[in-house]
Design a protein around this motif. Structure first.
Motif, PDB file in Angstrom:
ATOM      1  N   ILE A  54       0.840  -1.200   0.000  1.00  0.00           N
ATOM      2  CA  ILE A  54       0.000   0.000   0.000  1.00  0.00           C
ATOM      3  C   ILE A  54       0.875   1.250   0.000  1.00  0.00           C
ATOM      4  CG2 ILE A  54      -1.629   1.360   1.392  1.00  0.00           C
ATOM      5  CD1 ILE A  54      -2.784  -1.398   2.348  1.00  0.00           C
ATOM      6  N   ALA A  55       1.871   1.262   0.881  1.00  0.00           N
ATOM      7  CA  ALA A  55       2.757   2.426   0.976  1.00  0.00           C
ATOM      8  C   ALA A  55       3.498   2.658  -0.332  1.00  0.00           C
ATOM      9  CB  ALA A  55       3.748   2.243   2.127  1.00  0.00           C
ATOM     10  N   LEU A  56       3.908   1.583  -0.999  1.00  0.00           N
ATOM     11  CA  LEU A  56       4.575   1.737  -2.287  1.00  0.00           C
ATOM     12  C   LEU A  56       3.627   2.363  -3.300  1.00  0.00           C
ATOM     13  CD1 LEU A  56       6.949   1.376  -4.199  1.00  0.00           C
ATOM     14  CD2 LEU A  56       6.162  -0.988  -4.585  1.00  0.00           C
ATOM     15  N   GLY A  57       2.396   1.885  -3.340  1.00  0.00           N
ATOM     16  CA  GLY A  57       1.422   2.463  -4.270  1.00  0.00           C
ATOM     17  C   GLY A  57       1.196   3.944  -4.026  1.00  0.00           C
ATOM     18  N   ILE A  58       1.071   4.317  -2.770  1.00  0.00           N
ATOM     19  CA  ILE A  58       0.877   5.733  -2.433  1.00  0.00           C
ATOM     20  C   ILE A  58       2.115   6.544  -2.807  1.00  0.00           C
ATOM     21  CG2 ILE A  58       0.560   7.371  -0.526  1.00  0.00           C
ATOM     22  CD1 ILE A  58      -1.130   5.091   0.838  1.00  0.00           C
ATOM     23  N   SER A  59       3.283   5.981  -2.569  1.00  0.00           N
ATOM     24  CA  SER A  59       4.535   6.666  -2.904  1.00  0.00           C
ATOM     25  C   SER A  59       4.642   6.916  -4.405  1.00  0.00           C
ATOM     26  CB  SER A  59       5.744   5.833  -2.459  1.00  0.00           C
ATOM     27  OG  SER A  59       5.735   5.625  -1.080  1.00  0.00           O
ATOM     28  N   ILE A  60       4.277   5.905  -5.182  1.00  0.00           N
ATOM     29  CA  ILE A  60       4.312   6.052  -6.640  1.00  0.00           C
ATOM     30  C   ILE A  60       3.305   7.095  -7.082  1.00  0.00           C
ATOM     31  CG2 ILE A  60       3.805   4.879  -8.830  1.00  0.00           C
ATOM     32  CD1 ILE A  60       4.878   2.284  -7.446  1.00  0.00           C
ATOM     33  N   TYR A  61       2.105   7.006  -6.555  1.00  0.00           N
ATOM     34  CA  TYR A  61       1.049   7.947  -6.929  1.00  0.00           C
ATOM     35  C   TYR A  61       1.447   9.390  -6.611  1.00  0.00           C
ATOM     36  CZ  TYR A  61      -3.544   9.988  -7.543  1.00  0.00           C
ATOM     37  OH  TYR A  61      -4.594  10.762  -7.973  1.00  0.00           O
ATOM     38  N   SER A  62       2.122   9.579  -5.476  1.00  0.00           N
ATOM     39  CA  SER A  62       2.505  10.933  -5.065  1.00  0.00           C
ATOM     40  C   SER A  62       3.861  11.363  -5.626  1.00  0.00           C
ATOM     41  CB  SER A  62       2.496  11.055  -3.541  1.00  0.00           C
ATOM     42  OG  SER A  62       3.465  10.208  -2.975  1.00  0.00           O
ATOM     43  N   GLN A  63       4.500  10.481  -6.408  1.00  0.00           N
ATOM     44  CA  GLN A  63       5.773  10.795  -7.062  1.00  0.00           C
ATOM     45  C   GLN A  63       6.889  11.105  -6.061  1.00  0.00           C
ATOM     46  OE1 GLN A  63       6.018  10.910 -10.794  1.00  0.00           O
ATOM     47  NE2 GLN A  63       4.295   9.618 -10.241  1.00  0.00           N
ATOM     48  N   ASP A  64       6.890  10.407  -4.933  1.00  0.00           N
ATOM     49  CA  ASP A  64       7.883  10.617  -3.880  1.00  0.00           C
ATOM     50  C   ASP A  64       8.997   9.582  -4.044  1.00  0.00           C
ATOM     51  OD1 ASP A  64       9.381  10.625  -1.520  1.00  0.00           O
ATOM     52  OD2 ASP A  64       7.638  11.100  -0.283  1.00  0.00           O
ATOM     53  N   GLU A  65      10.067   9.980  -4.725  1.00  0.00           N
ATOM     54  CA  GLU A  65      11.115   9.029  -5.086  1.00  0.00           C
ATOM     55  C   GLU A  65      11.801   8.394  -3.878  1.00  0.00           C
ATOM     56  OE1 GLU A  65      13.791  10.548  -8.054  1.00  0.00           O
ATOM     57  OE2 GLU A  65      12.157  10.770  -9.515  1.00  0.00           O
ATOM     58  N   TYR A  66      12.040   9.147  -2.825  1.00  0.00           N
ATOM     59  CA  TYR A  66      12.665   8.556  -1.643  1.00  0.00           C
ATOM     60  C   TYR A  66      11.769   7.480  -1.049  1.00  0.00           C
ATOM     61  CZ  TYR A  66      16.510  11.863  -1.632  1.00  0.00           C
ATOM     62  OH  TYR A  66      17.630  12.563  -1.971  1.00  0.00           O
ATOM     63  N   CYS A  67      10.472   7.748  -0.961  1.00  0.00           N
ATOM     64  CA  CYS A  67       9.555   6.750  -0.418  1.00  0.00           C
ATOM     65  C   CYS A  67       9.375   5.569  -1.367  1.00  0.00           C
ATOM     66  CB  CYS A  67       8.208   7.389  -0.085  1.00  0.00           C
ATOM     67  SG  CYS A  67       8.280   8.401   1.416  1.00  0.00           S
ATOM     68  N   ILE A  68       9.447   5.803  -2.664  1.00  0.00           N
ATOM     69  CA  ILE A  68       9.369   4.691  -3.611  1.00  0.00           C
ATOM     70  C   ILE A  68      10.521   3.726  -3.356  1.00  0.00           C
ATOM     71  CG2 ILE A  68       9.587   4.020  -6.043  1.00  0.00           C
ATOM     72  CD1 ILE A  68       8.121   6.702  -6.719  1.00  0.00           C
ATOM     73  N   VAL A  69      11.722   4.262  -3.219  1.00  0.00           N
ATOM     74  CA  VAL A  69      12.886   3.417  -2.950  1.00  0.00           C
ATOM     75  C   VAL A  69      12.719   2.722  -1.598  1.00  0.00           C
ATOM     76  CG1 VAL A  69      15.381   3.416  -2.519  1.00  0.00           C
ATOM     77  CG2 VAL A  69      14.441   4.789  -4.392  1.00  0.00           C
TER      78      VAL A  69
END
Length: 119
Positions: A54-69
């Motif tokens: 879930i957190a990865l999906g939200i990170s991708i949606y919000s374009q937050d590269e640090y959180c995506i990694v």
């Protein structure tokens, strides 16, 4: 000979350094934030693996590269397969369109490769 850090590991180190500096300057805020996120990611009705997806999906949606990694690593650390991660990316792209898909086909796949090679 020391192994050169890959992109994903470098990004994680940058984040850890940044949060360390912030924690020194604003210890109370950092402590409360860390306590809050620890509670959010504990096993409950959803397990940590599901929460990382879930957190990865939200990170991708919000374009937050640090959180995506960070959350791509979290997914791998909690036993997600590449297929599970990419399926979550697909669901995210259904909502986030091309911007989300571009993160999935570049950054997420690069992180999967980097973290797999570093193990």
């Amino acid at each position: 000979m020391e192994k050169e850090q890959n992109f994903a590991e470098t990004v994680l180190q940058e984040y850890k350094h940044g949060i360390g500096v912030f924690s020194e300057k604003m210890p109370e805020i950092a402590r409360h934030y860390n306590q809050f996120t620890e509670v959010c990611f504990k096993d409950g009705k959803l397990d940590q693996k599901q929460k990382q997806l879930i957190a990865l999906g939200i990170s991708i949606y919000s374009q937050d590269e640090y959180c995506i990694v960070y959350h791509t690593k979290g997914c791998l650390d909690h036993g997600c397969s590449e297929e599970e991660i990419l399926e979550a990316c697909g669901v995210t792209a259904a909502f986030g369109g091309g911007a989300a898909m571009s993160q999935a086909v570049t950054l997420v796949q690069e992180c999967i490769t980097d973290f797999s090679e570093s193990q």
